[in-house]
Structure formats: structure tokens, C-alpha cells
Design an enzyme around this catalytic site. Structure first.
Site, mmCIF file in Angstrom:
data_model
loop_
_atom_site.group_PDB
_atom_site.id
_atom_site.type_symbol
_atom_site.label_atom_id
_atom_site.label_comp_id
_atom_site.label_asym_id
_atom_site.label_seq_id
_atom_site.Cartn_x
_atom_site.Cartn_y
_atom_site.Cartn_z
ATOM 1 C CE LYS A 24 -1.828 8.002 0.778
ATOM 2 N NZ LYS A 24 -2.730 6.878 1.084
ATOM 3 C CD GLN A 48 0.963 -8.891 -2.408
ATOM 4 O OE1 GLN A 48 1.755 -9.563 -3.028
ATOM 5 N NE2 GLN A 48 -0.255 -8.652 -2.849
ATOM 6 C CB THR A 68 1.832 -12.110 1.077
ATOM 7 O OG1 THR A 68 0.917 -12.733 0.162
ATOM 8 C CG2 THR A 68 3.119 -11.728 0.351
ATOM 9 C CE LYS A 101 3.213 -2.602 -4.398
ATOM 10 N NZ LYS A 101 2.925 -2.298 -2.992
ATOM 11 N N GLY A 144 -11.124 -3.192 2.005
ATOM 12 C CA GLY A 144 -11.808 -2.083 2.672
ATOM 13 C C GLY A 144 -11.444 -1.941 4.150
ATOM 14 N NE ARG A 172 7.261 -31.751 -5.445
ATOM 15 C CZ ARG A 172 8.225 -32.498 -4.915
ATOM 16 N NH1 ARG A 172 9.314 -32.760 -5.611
ATOM 17 N NH2 ARG A 172 8.110 -32.979 -3.702
ATOM 18 N N GLY A 218 -3.952 -4.445 -4.758
ATOM 19 C CA GLY A 218 -4.942 -3.460 -5.176
ATOM 20 C C GLY A 218 -4.204 -2.224 -5.626
ATOM 21 C CG HIS A 219 -1.229 -2.148 -7.865
ATOM 22 N ND1 HIS A 219 -0.288 -2.822 -8.595
ATOM 23 C CD2 HIS A 219 -0.916 -2.375 -6.558
ATOM 24 C CE1 HIS A 219 0.550 -3.433 -7.759
ATOM 25 N NE2 HIS A 219 0.184 -3.188 -6.525
ATOM 26 C CG ASP A 259 -1.767 -1.234 1.329
ATOM 27 O OD1 ASP A 259 -2.229 -1.722 0.287
ATOM 28 O OD2 ASP A 259 -1.922 -1.735 2.456
HETATM 29 P P1 IMP Z 1 -2.538 -12.805 1.827
HETATM 30 O O1 IMP Z 1 -1.546 -12.286 0.841
HETATM 31 O O2 IMP Z 1 -3.963 -12.606 1.423
HETATM 32 O O3 IMP Z 1 -2.239 -14.222 2.231
HETATM 33 O O4 IMP Z 1 -2.371 -11.934 3.175
HETATM 34 C C1 IMP Z 1 -1.220 -12.036 4.005
HETATM 35 C C2 IMP Z 1 -0.861 -10.686 4.608
HETATM 36 O O5 IMP Z 1 -0.443 -9.812 3.571
HETATM 37 C C3 IMP Z 1 -2.009 -9.966 5.306
HETATM 38 O O6 IMP Z 1 -1.473 -9.218 6.383
HETATM 39 C C4 IMP Z 1 -2.530 -9.024 4.248
HETATM 40 O O7 IMP Z 1 -3.184 -7.900 4.809
HETATM 41 C C5 IMP Z 1 -1.240 -8.624 3.575
HETATM 42 N N1 IMP Z 1 -1.436 -8.206 2.176
HETATM 43 C C6 IMP Z 1 -1.658 -9.000 1.108
HETATM 44 N N2 IMP Z 1 -1.750 -8.266 -0.012
HETATM 45 C C7 IMP Z 1 -1.576 -6.998 0.358
HETATM 46 C C8 IMP Z 1 -1.532 -5.760 -0.370
HETATM 47 O O8 IMP Z 1 -1.653 -5.701 -1.600
HETATM 48 N N3 IMP Z 1 -1.333 -4.643 0.371
HETATM 49 C C9 IMP Z 1 -1.140 -4.686 1.708
HETATM 50 N N4 IMP Z 1 -1.162 -5.803 2.435
HETATM 51 C C10 IMP Z 1 -1.372 -6.956 1.759
#
Ligand code: IMP
Length: 430
Positions: free
Chosen positions: A331, A224, A239, A17, A302, A144, A41-42, A14
């Protein structure tokens, strides 16, 4: 000489990017995603139009060849829905602008089920995932037994692969009280969507090899952030993919020698969404104010993001493990009007002082930040397009970050709008 550029988040995601990638993709010939999935989410703001992308590389909006590499986990339904949604906004998406790696692993509904069931089961120990099935899909990939894009076009092997996958998931689902999988339905659903995906499917590595030969500029778009990296992040609150620059090569099918400049995106403060340690987190009105002014709510889920001060120790570490050449700061305007600003320059752990973030979870949760306090500015920095539009204290703050993190600032973004950007060094003109 023209260079290829990798964009990665240098915090917990966040960082903004989307805007930077959109801005850079204007100068690129190709844009490639190399990890993650529709957990990303871009947001791209172009004049009146706002595009919210999750799986599609941001280059599609500019009509650049946009490739989804093998390192991405692809939910085919989510991809088709996004193609439709963005096409309806007037963006041309066809095989001349979008390619999908034939060796990418798929996210299936069973992965989403498992993600949700595990999070429920974990209660207060949950990770706080986005619930998109990302973790379980990567598990099947390294186990696999994943269904890959190419399997959709080979009925016999798809059937046997589904069998194999179900054998593994049957036991998991029973243990979590999930209903049994309907294998026939899964097969039929995948066969039905296969023809819709087929036009985009190709060996993406060949596009990259051609680009290399033709001296084209490639932009590798990370999702991420490095602090969410499965190895280098705040494990297990991470992640399930590698979010560092090295992954840009293996997650798309090219060599590390083709990654020339790594641009790390950092916010002027820190946010985190989901669970896990966050040393500089603020629980007071200053933190609340940052969250409100910064509109810190997740693009995908959200959820309200946790907010805190800039952590130079964490960002320095991210720059080292992530191979970052220079930074894009985003920002800055959210800090306009904050009287005094703290920057974390070290940690206290018991009677020890640390100049890095340790890997032990207990230590990660218990370090206390050591702050350096700098004077804020009351003027607005919103929409500034050159250094001379910035107040002296804002420039001092930027320079101090550079110094502490040990990487130069290449770009400063001062609003979500594409053109509100101060360019210091052009990453493509290495
Ligand atoms: P997952 O990627 O859905 O498995 O989430 C694992 C962790 O990564 C959680 O803390 C999510 O909030 C965080 N996360 C996954 N994708 C994003 C992103 O695009 N922005 C910010 N945090 C993310």
C-alpha cells in the site's frame, strides 16, 4: 535449494497478507493456516474476481493443497458456509485441495455468546474483538475442555465432552445473564454437521511430513499481526493466539527447522482496528486521507480502521520477536501525494527516550513518538512493477524503512492486483 516460507503480519493485522500469500502460493505446493480463526479477512483480487477468505487458506483459490492446522480455532458452521460461498465463485474445493486437522479445537455458538457478553460487560474497557468467539475458544482449548474436530466422529466421547464443557460454561453464562445452554441441541447440531466435515478431516502433520520428504514447498499463512500476539503484542488488546513465526511449526505439526524464510508483511503506514494503544495514530486530515485512499475498513467487521504513520520501533521489535527474515511492503500508493511523511524512530516517556516499546500498559499508552520527517512524492506508484517505475523519494522512503527496521525488503506490492508486485528477493529460493 527450495525453502518453506512463513508469512506473518508485522503490525496490527490488515497489512495485505491475502494478496502476498496469493502471489506466493502460485510458487508453493501446499498452503497451511496455523493460528487464528474466522476473525481473519484475507482479500484476493484475481482479474475480475474478488475472493474474501476468513478460514480457508488462500491457496485454495489456486487449487493448491490447503490445510487448516491444529493451531486454528474452527467454527464448523463458518467453515461450511465459506466452502459453499467460495465454491459458488467457481473454485474447486474438495479433499484433494482442502484438509482440516483432526486435532483443531472448535468454536461453538457458546463462545460467540461469551465473546459478545464480555465485551458488553467491559464497556469502555472492551478489547474491540471481532466477536467471533476466538478468545473463549482458545480459553477452552488451554483449559483442556474444548471439543476438537476428531470428537465429532465419536458420539460417546462427544456427549461426555459436551457435559464437561457445559459444566464450565453454565456458571459463566449465569454470571453474565445469558440463557442456559441446550446441551441436547448442541449435540444434535454437531452430529448433523459432522458428515459434511468428515471428508476433509485428517492428520495434517502427516501431509507436512510427506511434503518434507518430497522436498515440496510449503507456505505457512499467518493471520492478524505480531502486535496482536498474545505474548508479544499490546496485551490485553490482542488476539488470543500466537501470531509469531514460531507458531507456524506448533500450529501445524512440524518442526521449527522446516521454517526457512519468514516474510513479514508491513503497510507503508500503520493501521489498527479495535481498542488499544497506537503511538503514531493520526487524528487529523492526513490520517483521514490515508484511511479514505487506503479504503481502511475491516474485511470481517466493516469497522473503520485507525490510521497513523509508519512506526519503525514497533516493526523492528516485531521483526525480532517474530523471527522475520525479510519484509513485503504494501500500500505504498496510499502515500502518493502526501507532502511530508513521518517515520517514528523512538519514543519519549516522561524525560526518558526509549528505543523499544515497553510491555507496561500505562507506558504503552503514554509514549510520545519521536519522528523523522522525509519528503514525499507527487507521482503515482499505483501498479508499479519495477523499481524504475517508482519515484526517487519513494525509493528513499523504502530504503530508510529497511535501514531503521534492520530487515531487507523482499517484495513491494503496489496495488491489490496479483501482478502489481515488485520482486526483490524470492523467499522460496533461499
Ligand atoms: P479477536 O481476535 O476477535 O479476539 O479480537 C482481538 C483484537 O484483535 C481486536 O482488536 C481485533 O480488532 C483484532 N483482530 C482480530 N483479527 C484481526 C484481523 O484479522 N485483522 C486486524 N485485527 C484483528
Amino acid at each position: 535449494m527450495m525453502a518453506n516460507v512463513v508469512v506473518v503480519g508485522a503490525q496490527w493485522g490488515d497489512e495485505g497478507k491475502g494478496k502476498i500469500v496469493d502471489w506466493l502460493s502460485d510458487r508453493a505446493d501446499l498452503v497451511v493456516r496455523f493460528q487464528g480463526g474466522h476473525n481473519a479477512g484475507h482479500t484476493l483480487v484475481v482479474g475480475e474476481n474478488v475472493y474474501k477468505l476468513s478460514l480457508l487458506p488462500s491457496g485454495v483459490v489456486q487449487g493448491k493443497l490447503s490445510l487448516i492446522g491444529n493451531g486454528v480455532v474452527v467454527d464448523p458452521n463458518a467453515l461450511l458456509a465459506e466452502i459453499e460461498r467460495i465454491s459458488n465463485q467457481g473454485v474447486k474445493i474438495d479433499p484433494t485441495t482442502l484438509g482440516l486437522a483432526e486435532n483443531a479445537a472448535l468454536i461453538l455458538p457458546i463462545h460467540q455468546d461469551l465473546d459478545a457478553a464480555r465485551e458488553n460487560e467491559a464497556g469502555k474497557n472492551k478489547i474491540g474483538t471481532t466477536g467471533r468467539g476466538i478468545g473463549p475458544a482458545y480459553e477452552d482449548k488451554v483449559g483442556r475442555r474444548a471439543i476438537r474436530v476428531a470428537d465429532l466422529f465419536d458420539e460417546a466421547s462427544l456427549k461426555s465432552k459436551i457435559e464437561r464443557l457445559m459444566a464450565h460454561h453454565r456458571a459463566l453464562r449465569a454470571g453474565l445473564d445469558l440463557p442456559p445452554i441446550d446441551g441436547e441441541k448442541l449435540f444434535a447440531d454437531l452430529m448433523a454437521l459432522a458428515p459434511k466435515l468428515l471428508p476433509y478431516v485428517r492428520p495434517v502433520w502427516r501431509d507436512l511430513e510427506q511434503a518434507r520428504k518430497d522436498n515440496k514447498k510449503v507456505l505457512f499463512e499467518g493471520a492478524q499481526g505480531i502486535l496482536l500476539d498474545v505474548d508479544h503484542g499490546t496485551y490485553p488488546y490482542v488476539t488470543s493466539s500466537s501470531t509469531v513465526a514460531g507458531q507456524a511449526a506448533s500450529g501445524s505439526g512440524t518442526g521449527p527447522g522446516n521454517l526457512d524464510y519468514v516474510l513479514g508483511i508491513v503497510k507503508a503506514y500503520t493501521t489498527r482496528v479495535g481498542e488499544g494503544p497506537f503511538p503514531t495514530e493520526l487524528f487529523d486530515d492526513v490520517g483521514k486521507g490515508i484511511g479514505e485512499r487506503g479504503r481502511e475498513f475491516g474485511t470481517v467487521t466493516g469497522r473503520a480502521r485507525r490510521c497513523g504513520w509508519f512506526d519503525a520501533i514497533l516493526v523492528h521489535q516485531a521483526c525480532c520477536v517474530g523471527g522475520i527474515t525479510g519484509l513485503a511492503l504494501t500500500k505504498l500508493d496510499v502515500l502518493d501525494g502526501v507532502e511530508t511523511i513521518n517515520i517514528c524512530v523512538g519514543y519519549k516517556l516522561g524525560d526518558k527516550v526509549l528505543d523499544y516499546y515497553p510491555s507496561n500498559l500505562h507506558a504503552q499508552a503514554n509514549v510520545e513518538p519521536i519522528y523523522e520527517t522525509v519528503e514525499g512524492w507527487s507521482e503515482t506508484t499505483f501498479g508499479a512493477r519495477s523499481w524504475k517505475d517508482l519515484p526517487a523519494n519513494a525509493i528513499k522512503y523504502i530504503r530508510r524503512i529497511e535501514e531503521l527496521v534492520g530487515r531487507p525488503i523482499a517484495l513491494v506490492s503496489t496495488s491489490p492486483e496479483r501482478e502489481d508486485t515488485i520482486l526483490v528477493t524470492d523467499p522460496f529460493a533461499k
